[in-house]
Design a protein around this motif. Structure first.
Motif, PDB file in Angstrom:
ATOM      1  N   TRP A 140       0.745  -1.086   0.114  1.00 50.80           N
ATOM      2  CA  TRP A 140      -0.090   0.123   0.009  1.00 50.80           C
ATOM      3  C   TRP A 140       0.718   1.249  -0.265  1.00 50.80           C
ATOM      4  O   TRP A 140       0.528   2.343  -0.405  1.00 50.80           O
ATOM      5  CB  TRP A 140      -0.982  -0.001   1.214  1.00 50.80           C
ATOM      6  CG  TRP A 140      -0.349   0.150   2.600  1.00 50.80           C
ATOM      7  CD1 TRP A 140       0.025  -0.623   3.321  1.00 50.80           C
ATOM      8  CD2 TRP A 140      -0.092   1.514   3.024  1.00 50.80           C
ATOM      9  NE1 TRP A 140       0.538  -0.228   4.555  1.00 50.80           N
ATOM     10  CE2 TRP A 140       0.604   1.443   4.290  1.00 50.80           C
ATOM     11  CE3 TRP A 140      -0.330   2.769   2.714  1.00 50.80           C
ATOM     12  CZ2 TRP A 140       0.878   2.491   5.406  1.00 50.80           C
ATOM     13  CZ3 TRP A 140       0.092   3.899   3.574  1.00 50.80           C
ATOM     14  CH2 TRP A 140       0.422   3.592   4.674  1.00 50.80           C
ATOM     15  N   GLN A 141       2.097   1.204   0.722  1.00 56.84           N
ATOM     16  CA  GLN A 141       2.807   2.508   0.798  1.00 56.84           C
ATOM     17  C   GLN A 141       3.103   2.969  -0.594  1.00 56.84           C
ATOM     18  O   GLN A 141       3.406   4.234  -0.577  1.00 56.84           O
ATOM     19  CB  GLN A 141       4.184   2.179   1.428  1.00 56.84           C
ATOM     20  CG  GLN A 141       3.951   1.742   3.083  1.00 56.84           C
ATOM     21  CD  GLN A 141       3.926   0.437   3.238  1.00 56.84           C
ATOM     22  OE1 GLN A 141       3.635  -0.696   2.145  1.00 56.84           O
ATOM     23  NE2 GLN A 141       3.622  -0.208   4.422  1.00 56.84           N
ATOM     24  N   THR A 142       3.108   2.164  -1.499  1.00 60.29           N
ATOM     25  CA  THR A 142       3.509   2.809  -3.100  1.00 60.29           C
ATOM     26  C   THR A 142       2.402   2.657  -3.945  1.00 60.29           C
ATOM     27  O   THR A 142       2.626   2.926  -5.175  1.00 60.29           O
ATOM     28  CB  THR A 142       4.901   1.831  -3.559  1.00 60.29           C
ATOM     29  OG1 THR A 142       4.810   0.625  -3.492  1.00 60.29           O
ATOM     30  CG2 THR A 142       5.972   2.400  -2.787  1.00 60.29           C
ATOM     31  N   HIS A 169       2.314  -7.923  -0.915  1.00 61.62           N
ATOM     32  CA  HIS A 169       3.144  -8.922  -0.079  1.00 61.62           C
ATOM     33  C   HIS A 169       2.003  -9.328   1.214  1.00 61.62           C
ATOM     34  O   HIS A 169       2.504 -10.510   1.659  1.00 61.62           O
ATOM     35  CB  HIS A 169       4.198  -8.315   0.364  1.00 61.62           C
ATOM     36  CG  HIS A 169       5.155  -8.051  -0.701  1.00 61.62           C
ATOM     37  ND1 HIS A 169       6.141  -9.075  -1.152  1.00 61.62           N
ATOM     38  CD2 HIS A 169       5.171  -6.756  -1.512  1.00 61.62           C
ATOM     39  CE1 HIS A 169       6.618  -8.101  -1.935  1.00 61.62           C
ATOM     40  NE2 HIS A 169       6.186  -6.804  -2.423  1.00 61.62           N
ATOM     41  N   ASN A 170       1.011  -8.366   1.411  1.00 60.18           N
ATOM     42  CA  ASN A 170       0.310  -8.925   2.658  1.00 60.18           C
ATOM     43  C   ASN A 170      -1.040  -7.940   2.620  1.00 60.18           C
ATOM     44  O   ASN A 170      -0.851  -6.762   2.746  1.00 60.18           O
ATOM     45  CB  ASN A 170       0.890  -8.553   3.953  1.00 60.18           C
ATOM     46  CG  ASN A 170       0.159  -9.122   5.273  1.00 60.18           C
ATOM     47  OD1 ASN A 170      -1.286  -9.365   5.044  1.00 60.18           O
ATOM     48  ND2 ASN A 170       0.741  -9.320   6.190  1.00 60.18           N
ATOM     49  N   LEU A 171      -1.973  -8.656   2.280  1.00 60.28           N
ATOM     50  CA  LEU A 171      -3.422  -7.853   1.911  1.00 60.28           C
ATOM     51  C   LEU A 171      -4.129  -7.146   3.335  1.00 60.28           C
ATOM     52  O   LEU A 171      -4.724  -6.335   3.164  1.00 60.28           O
ATOM     53  CB  LEU A 171      -4.472  -8.702   1.333  1.00 60.28           C
ATOM     54  CG  LEU A 171      -5.394  -7.875   0.770  1.00 60.28           C
ATOM     55  CD1 LEU A 171      -5.225  -7.118  -0.470  1.00 60.28           C
ATOM     56  CD2 LEU A 171      -6.587  -9.100   0.260  1.00 60.28           C
ATOM     57  N   GLY A 172      -3.446  -7.769   4.389  1.00 59.25           N
ATOM     58  CA  GLY A 172      -4.081  -7.257   5.604  1.00 59.25           C
ATOM     59  C   GLY A 172      -3.741  -5.850   5.957  1.00 59.25           C
ATOM     60  O   GLY A 172      -4.232  -5.274   6.980  1.00 59.25           O
ATOM     61  N   TYR A 173      -2.679  -5.297   5.163  1.00 61.15           N
ATOM     62  CA  TYR A 173      -2.225  -3.982   5.338  1.00 61.15           C
ATOM     63  C   TYR A 173      -2.597  -2.960   4.145  1.00 61.15           C
ATOM     64  O   TYR A 173      -2.200  -3.363   3.068  1.00 61.15           O
ATOM     65  CB  TYR A 173      -0.808  -3.588   5.782  1.00 61.15           C
ATOM     66  CG  TYR A 173      -0.170  -4.691   6.921  1.00 61.15           C
ATOM     67  CD1 TYR A 173      -0.415  -4.063   8.163  1.00 61.15           C
ATOM     68  CD2 TYR A 173       0.212  -6.009   6.838  1.00 61.15           C
ATOM     69  CE1 TYR A 173       0.108  -4.714   9.409  1.00 61.15           C
ATOM     70  CE2 TYR A 173       0.300  -6.692   7.778  1.00 61.15           C
ATOM     71  CZ  TYR A 173       0.343  -6.009   9.073  1.00 61.15           C
ATOM     72  OH  TYR A 173       0.591  -6.886  10.486  1.00 61.15           O
ATOM     73  N   GLN A 174      -3.476  -1.928   4.275  1.00 61.45           N
ATOM     74  CA  GLN A 174      -3.930  -1.428   3.174  1.00 61.45           C
ATOM     75  C   GLN A 174      -3.839   0.048   2.949  1.00 61.45           C
ATOM     76  O   GLN A 174      -4.164   0.504   1.936  1.00 61.45           O
ATOM     77  CB  GLN A 174      -5.580  -1.809   2.930  1.00 61.45           C
ATOM     78  CG  GLN A 174      -5.908  -3.360   3.008  1.00 61.45           C
ATOM     79  CD  GLN A 174      -7.292  -3.542   3.004  1.00 61.45           C
ATOM     80  OE1 GLN A 174      -8.203  -2.777   2.794  1.00 61.45           O
ATOM     81  NE2 GLN A 174      -7.632  -4.816   2.913  1.00 61.45           N
TER      82      GLN A 174
END
Length: 486
Positions: A140-142, A169-174
């Protein structure tokens, strides 16, 4: 074909999790397959320390550049280094106001920091890397990079030619923030709608990346299927289904040169499939270092990772009292949820000869744990890919996993009858199922030495190197370029 990766963490410059490992390693294997490859990341505070620690070059190559759209009109400088043992350039975006905290993810307004970095990265690309064909963004950061490209810069003669690939890499962090973040980011207000970034009254950076990237992938084939379900989709399953034809799963790999038990300088005794006696010596060294009784015939079962429920630490905690009745030792390394950290320390105080709880990040100890343990637990609630099980198999340490995501793709149930398989696992998320899998492994360990040795050899013979995955990424990049040119 010219590729640039954009990531918030890149090992060894700044590493918090598996994202840093992947972006710090994959370009090394891609560089011989493409015309050029580079990496862009923020100049976090920790970066300078790690550049000095690893004796990497650093030069300032530009200054007083600005993002094109962002409302925070801070100037930034660009520094250049290289990935270790490669000629892959790493471009570092430096701004003292925004990248000012010791922790990579500690800044109080991450929505300002990350959106600025996305826009600044596009400014860097246009000014310094105009020939880039593919911008490979990560998490999400990019994820606002493809949003900027499709909206703010669709008429820019240089930037509108760039194709994008988003790796989840990890959908849990959006990256979910208030709607006024659009104004700060300099993005158009019309993006606040259900077909763009709007997400239950907020805006969602990762949703924007999914909708506006040319191609999306995640880090294992099973996880790519799982995230399109309600259970694993974190309310983005519907969006991912819309992009189903452009969604792929490519398994992460590990660097077999760096993680090699025959040459690893971080372990006291190097070993191989044909010399497993030295693996036992590493176990004794591990026991001695952690003040556990030195017993070569007592199996050591380990866990390395974040001390959080996603990694299954709740399941491990629930069965520790029972496990300590067995003739085993348990080693845990990591940091995370204070509730579980404190609980594990209480267990260690209760069972000092059975447990070693290490609440820290320690690369050298991690390598010794991989080399010196007999079994390695990864009972994750969900696991996009997982690297720990690959590292453990490389060092002949048998994984005990929950079959989800990348764990299901990399660990195969072992059977003594045909000597096939590389570990043990279970499907339904429960502590009783984890316990049954551990008992299966212990039964073979104590009762059938020849069968256990065959299992170790199977694990060590597994191939999770980056070469195959790099070829799959190359294929993905071609798809992205073709889609962009359609």
């Amino acid at each position: 074909m010219n590729i640039t990766f954009v990531s918030y963490e890149v090992a060894p410059f700044a590493k918090v999790g598996g994202l840093g490992d992947v972006v710090g390693t994959l370009p090394k294997f891609l560089q011989k397959k493409v015309d050029s490859i580079s990496v862009i990341m923020p100049f976090h505070k920790i970066v300078e320390k790690n550049i000095e620690k690893y004796n990497l070059p650093l030069e300032k190559i530009d200054e007083n550049l600005y993002p094109f759209s962002h409302s925070l009109k801070y100037p930034f400088s660009v520094f250049k280094s290289v990935l270790p043992e490669t000629n892959v350039p790493v471009y570092l975006i430096k701004n003292e106001n925004l990248f000012s905290t010791e922790d990579v993810y500690e800044y109080p307004h991450p929505e300002h920091q990350t959106s600025y970095f996305c826009d600044a990265s596009l400014s860097l690309i246009k000014n310094l890397l105009p020939d880039v064909d593919i911008i490979h963004v990560n998490d999400w950061q990019t994820s606002l990079i493809p949003v900027y490209l499709r909206n703010n810069y669709r008429d820019d003669e240089i930037l509108n030619k760039k194709a994008t690939v988003l790796t989840i890499h990890n959908l849990g962090y959006q990256g979910i923030f208030s709607p006024d973040t659009l104004n700060v980011a300099g993005l158009p207000g019309y993006l606040y709608n259900i077909d763009a970034l709007e997400f239950f009254g907020q805006i969602n950076f990762l949703k924007g990346g999914i909708l506006f990237s040319d191609v999306i992938n995640t880090v294992s084939k099973t996880y790519a299927e799982e995230i399109q379900t309600e259970e694993y989709g974190y309310k983005l399953d519907g969006v991912l289904k819309i992009r189903n034809e452009d969604l792929y799963g490519i398994l992460n790999g590990i660097d077999y040169d760096s993680f090699n038990p025959q040459t690893d300088k971080l372990i006291p005794h190097n070993f191989s499939i044909s010399n497993l006696d030295n693996k036992i010596k590493n176990k004794l060294a591990l026991q001695e270092q952690l003040n556990l009784p030195k017993k070569e015939n007592v199996p050591v079962i380990s866990f390395i990772g974040r001390i959080v429920e996603q990694k299954g630490i709740d399941l491990i905690s629930e069965i520790i009292d029972y496990l300590t009745l067995l003739d085993i030792q348990i080693v845990i390394l990591g940091t995370g949820d204070k509730k579980y950290e404190e609980l594990l320390i209480k267990y260690q105080n209760k069972y000092p000869d059975k447990l070693s709880i290490n609440i820290k990040f320690d690369l050298e100890l991690a390598q010794l744990i991989y080399a010196g343990s007999d079994m390695f637990m990864m009972p994750s609630k969900y696991e996009p890919c997982g690297l720990g099980q690959m590292y453990s198999m490389r060092y002949g340490t048998i994984p005990i996993v929950r079959y989800t995501g990348g764990l299901a793709d990399t660990v195969k149930e072992f059977s003594c009858e045909n000597n096939k398989g590389t570990g043990f696992g279970f499907y339904e998320y429960s502590s009783s199922n984890l316990l049954i899998s551990i008992l299966k492994a212990l039964n073979i360990y104590f009762r059938n030495n020849d069968c256990w040795k065959n299992l170790i050899k199977n694990a060590m013979s597994s191939d999770f190197s980056w070469d195959k995955s790099a070829d799959e990424y190359l294929h993905l990049y071609k798809k992205a370029i073709n889609k962009k040119n359609c």
